[in-house]
Motif scaffolding. Structure first.
Motif, mmCIF file in Angstrom:
data_model
loop_
_atom_site.group_PDB
_atom_site.id
_atom_site.type_symbol
_atom_site.label_atom_id
_atom_site.label_comp_id
_atom_site.label_asym_id
_atom_site.label_seq_id
_atom_site.Cartn_x
_atom_site.Cartn_y
_atom_site.Cartn_z
ATOM 1 N N ALA A 58 7.409 4.438 -8.524
ATOM 2 C CA ALA A 58 7.790 2.965 -7.679
ATOM 3 C C ALA A 58 7.188 1.902 -8.638
ATOM 4 C CB ALA A 58 7.444 3.238 -6.397
ATOM 5 N N VAL A 59 6.040 1.869 -8.845
ATOM 6 C CA VAL A 59 5.278 1.014 -9.837
ATOM 7 C C VAL A 59 5.864 0.694 -10.906
ATOM 8 C CG1 VAL A 59 2.926 0.112 -10.440
ATOM 9 C CG2 VAL A 59 3.245 1.107 -8.148
ATOM 10 N N TYR A 60 6.374 1.904 -11.579
ATOM 11 C CA TYR A 60 6.814 1.650 -12.879
ATOM 12 C C TYR A 60 8.084 1.070 -12.888
ATOM 13 C CZ TYR A 60 9.196 3.284 -16.965
ATOM 14 O OH TYR A 60 10.033 3.376 -18.155
ATOM 15 N N ASN A 110 1.180 -1.085 -0.012
ATOM 16 C CA ASN A 110 0.076 0.127 -0.081
ATOM 17 C C ASN A 110 0.835 1.289 0.100
ATOM 18 O OD1 ASN A 110 -2.361 -1.446 0.239
ATOM 19 N ND2 ASN A 110 -2.515 -1.193 2.488
ATOM 20 N N GLY A 111 0.568 2.320 -0.723
ATOM 21 C CA GLY A 111 1.069 3.783 -0.736
ATOM 22 C C GLY A 111 2.128 3.879 -1.588
ATOM 23 N N PHE A 141 0.494 10.013 -7.393
ATOM 24 C CA PHE A 141 1.717 10.902 -7.835
ATOM 25 C C PHE A 141 2.271 11.289 -6.776
ATOM 26 C CE2 PHE A 141 -1.358 11.274 -11.467
ATOM 27 C CZ PHE A 141 -0.636 10.905 -12.618
ATOM 28 N N ALA A 142 3.558 11.396 -6.785
ATOM 29 C CA ALA A 142 4.304 11.827 -5.801
ATOM 30 C C ALA A 142 4.200 13.147 -4.798
ATOM 31 C CB ALA A 142 5.994 11.972 -6.260
ATOM 32 N N ASP A 143 3.556 14.032 -5.982
ATOM 33 C CA ASP A 143 3.199 15.162 -5.174
ATOM 34 C C ASP A 143 1.760 15.160 -4.849
ATOM 35 O OD1 ASP A 143 2.275 15.020 -7.815
ATOM 36 O OD2 ASP A 143 2.416 16.930 -8.744
ATOM 37 N N MET A 144 1.161 14.207 -4.765
ATOM 38 C CA MET A 144 -0.292 14.025 -4.511
ATOM 39 C C MET A 144 -0.279 12.771 -3.616
ATOM 40 S SD MET A 144 -2.287 15.241 -7.908
ATOM 41 C CE MET A 144 -3.878 14.959 -6.966
#
Length: 450
Positions: free
Chosen positions: A196-198, A190-191, A317-320
Motif C-alpha cells: 500500500a505504501v509502495y 497506521n497499519g 508485510f501483508a503476511d506478517m
C-alpha cells in the motif's frame, strides 16, 4: 558532586535535543495510572535495597547526543538525588575505549545501542552477566517490553543478561503534510502494508511546475539492521556470513529496491556511504520528499521544525500484519568492575517509573510495558505536540535474532554500502549479497587477527 573526566562538544542532532528544550515548558501533568495513582506515584525502584555505601561510578555513552549538560540533567541529577553519597563521573562520547582501558578508567555504566555495543563492550570484552544482581535484588524483568529483554539476552548468544533496556527508537513512517495537501492525496495511516505504501509512493512521485517530488526515501541501513523478518547477517555459532545463503535477505532488499526504481524517485538522490542518511537530510531541507522511513529520533534533527510533518506506524508485510522492526533498545550495560552492585542500584533508579515517566513525557520512548506509562509519551515535548504518537507502539517489535558476541563487526553497514550500488544501478541484489558476505568474512578475519 558530579565530576567530569573530559570536556565535550555540543552536538545538535541527538535524540535528546528536542527533549531538553521542551523540558522547560510548563505543562499540566495529567493524572493517569492504575488504582487511582499517577505513574509517578507507582515508582520506587522495584524493591532494590538502597545503599549507604559511597561509590565512584563512571558513565559512558557512545552517542554524541549525550553532552555534559544532558548527562547532568538525565543521569547525574536523578542518581545523586537518590544516592547522594554516589559520585558519578562523566566520560565524553569522543573518548576512545582503548585509551580509557590503558589509563585504568573502565566505565561502570554504559548507555548504548546494539550497534554501539559491538564497538565497545564486545570488541574489548567488557560485557558482564548481571543475572546474579537480578536474582539478588529480586528485580522484576516483567516490567519491560518482553522484546527488549529478549533482545538483550540474544545479544549474548547464550541467554545471559548484559544490561537492562532504557528506551526504544522504533522506525516509523514520516510524511510531509504540505506535499500531500498540494496534490490532494489522503495522508498515510497506521497499519499500512508495504504494498500500500509502495502504491502511495508511486502516486506521490511526480513533477509539478518544474519541481520533482520524491514519493519515498529511506534510512535503509537501519531498515536492514532491524529488519522485520528477524534475519541475522552472521551465524550465531560459526560466525559465517549469511546474506547470500538466506532467501529472506533477497526479499528484504528487493522490497526496498522497488521504491528507488519508481520513475522519478531517484531525482536528487545523493549516492554515498551513509546508508540512507542523505535521504533523511533531503526530507528536512528540500521539502520535495513526501515520505521517509527513519527512526523516531530523527524528529530531533535540525530542520524538522521547518517541515509540516506527522508520522504513522512503519509499513508491514501483508503476511506478517503488525510485525514491525526489531526493538533496537538503548540499553544500560554494567561492566564487571568493583562497583557493579552500586552501578546496578543506580541503573535501577534510572529505570524506575518515576524517572521513566519524566523521560517519556520529554520524548524518550520508554521500554516499560505499562500502558499508562506509555500514554505519557511526548506530553511535555513541543516537537510532538499534535503528532500521531500512537504510531510508536502500533506494531509489535519483531524478535531480535541471537548475535555472535565474539564478533564486533557491523554487517548492516557493509550491506547498506553494497545496496547503495544497487540503487544507482552498479550491481544487482544477488551481487550485493555475495559482496556483503565476502566483506563481512574479511572483516571478521581481520578482527580475529588483532
Amino acid at each position: 558532586m558530579i565530576k567530569r573526566l573530559h570536556e565535550s562538544l555540543e552536538f545538535p542532532n541527538g535524540w535528546w535535543k528536542g527533549a531538553l528544550a521542551s523540558a522547560a515548558i510548563t505543562v499540566l501533568l495529567l493524572g493517569c495510572g492504575g488504582e487511582g495513582k499517577t505513574p509517578e506515584a507507582k515508582g520506587a525502584d522495584q524493591g532494590v535495597a538502597e545503599s549507604n555505601e559511597p561509590a565512584e561510578l563512571s558513565f559512558y555513552a557512545a552517542s554524541t547526543s549525550m553532552t555534559k549538560p544532558l548527562f547532568d540533567e538525565k543521569i547525574g541529577k536523578p542518581v545523586q538525588q537518590k544516592y547522594p553519597h554516589y559520585t558519578v563521573q562523566y566520560i565524553a562520547p569522543n573518548s576512545k575505549i582503548s585509551d580509557l582501558i590503558a589509563t585504568g578508567t573502565v566505565p561502570d555504566i554504559y548507555w548504548l545501542t546494539l550497534t554501539e555495543m559491538r564497538s565497545t563492550l564486545l570488541q574489548y570484552r567488557l560485557q558482564s552477566d548481571i543475572s546474579d544482581l537480578i536474582a539478588k535484588n529480586k528485580y522484576d524483568l516483567s516490567r519491560f517490553d518482553p522484546a527488549a529483554v529478549q533482545t538483550i539476552k540474544n545479544v549474548s548468544g547464550d541467554g545471559k543478561l548484559f544490561g537492562l533496556p532504557d528506551s526504544f527508537n522504533p522506525i516509523v513512517l514520516f510524511y510531509n503534510k504540505d506535499i500531500f495537501d498540494r496534490f490532494g492525496v489522503p495522508y498515510p495511516v497506521n497499519g499500512m502494508t508495504w504494498d500500500a505504501v509502495y502504491e502511495l509512493s508511486r502516486k506521490m512521485t511526480r513533477t509539478e511546475s518544474g519541481v520533482s517530488y520524491r514519493g519515498m526515501g529511506m534510512f535503509y541501513r537501519l531498515v536492514f539492521n532491524g529488519n522485520q523478518l528477524s534475519l541475522p547477517l552472521i551465524d550465531t555459532v560459526s560466525a559465517k556470513p549469511l546474506a547470500s545463503a538466506t532467501p529472506g535477505w533477497k526479499r528484504i532488499l528487493d522490497n526496498v529496491k522497488r521504491f528507488y526504481e519508481i520513475e522519478g524517485n531517484l531525482s536528487g538522490f545523493k549516492p554515498g556511504t551513509d546508508g540512507g542518511n542523505s535521504d533523511l537530510n533531503a526530507f528536512l531541507t528540500e521539502n520535495t520528499m513526501a515520505m521517509l522511513m527513519s527512526p523516531l529520533s530523527s524528529y530531533n534533527r535540525d530542520g524538522f521544525q521547518k517541515v509540516n510533518w506527522d508520522m504513522v506506524s512503519a509499513p508491514t508485510f501483508a503476511d506478517m500484519p503488525q510485525t514491525g522492526f526489531q526493538a533496537e533498545p538503548r540499553i544500560y550495560f554494567i561492566s564487571g568492575g568493583k562497583n557493579r552492585e552500586q552501578a546496578f542500584k543506580a541503573v535501577a533508579h534510572l529505570l524506575s517509573d518515576e524517572v521513566q515517566v519524566k523521560n517519556n513525557k520529554e520524548g524518550q520512548l520508554t521500554s516499560l510495558k505499562d500502558t499508562e506509562v506509555r500514554k505519557t509519551f511526548g506530553q511535555q515535548t513541543a516537537a510532538l505536540s499534535g503528532k500521531n504518537t500512537s504510531a510508536v507502539y502500533f506494531n509489535q517489535f519483531a524478535p531480535t535474532p541471537a548475535l555472535n558476541s565474539a564478533v564486533s563487526t557491523d554487517p548492516a553497514t557493509i550491506l547498506a554500502r553494497e545496496f547503495n550500488d544497487v540503487i544507482i544501478g552498479k550491481q544487482d541484489v544477488n551481487t550485493a549479497l555475495r559482496n556483503t558476505d565476502e566483506k563481512v568474512k574479511k572483516a571478521i578475519e581481520e578482527e580475529a587477527a588483532k
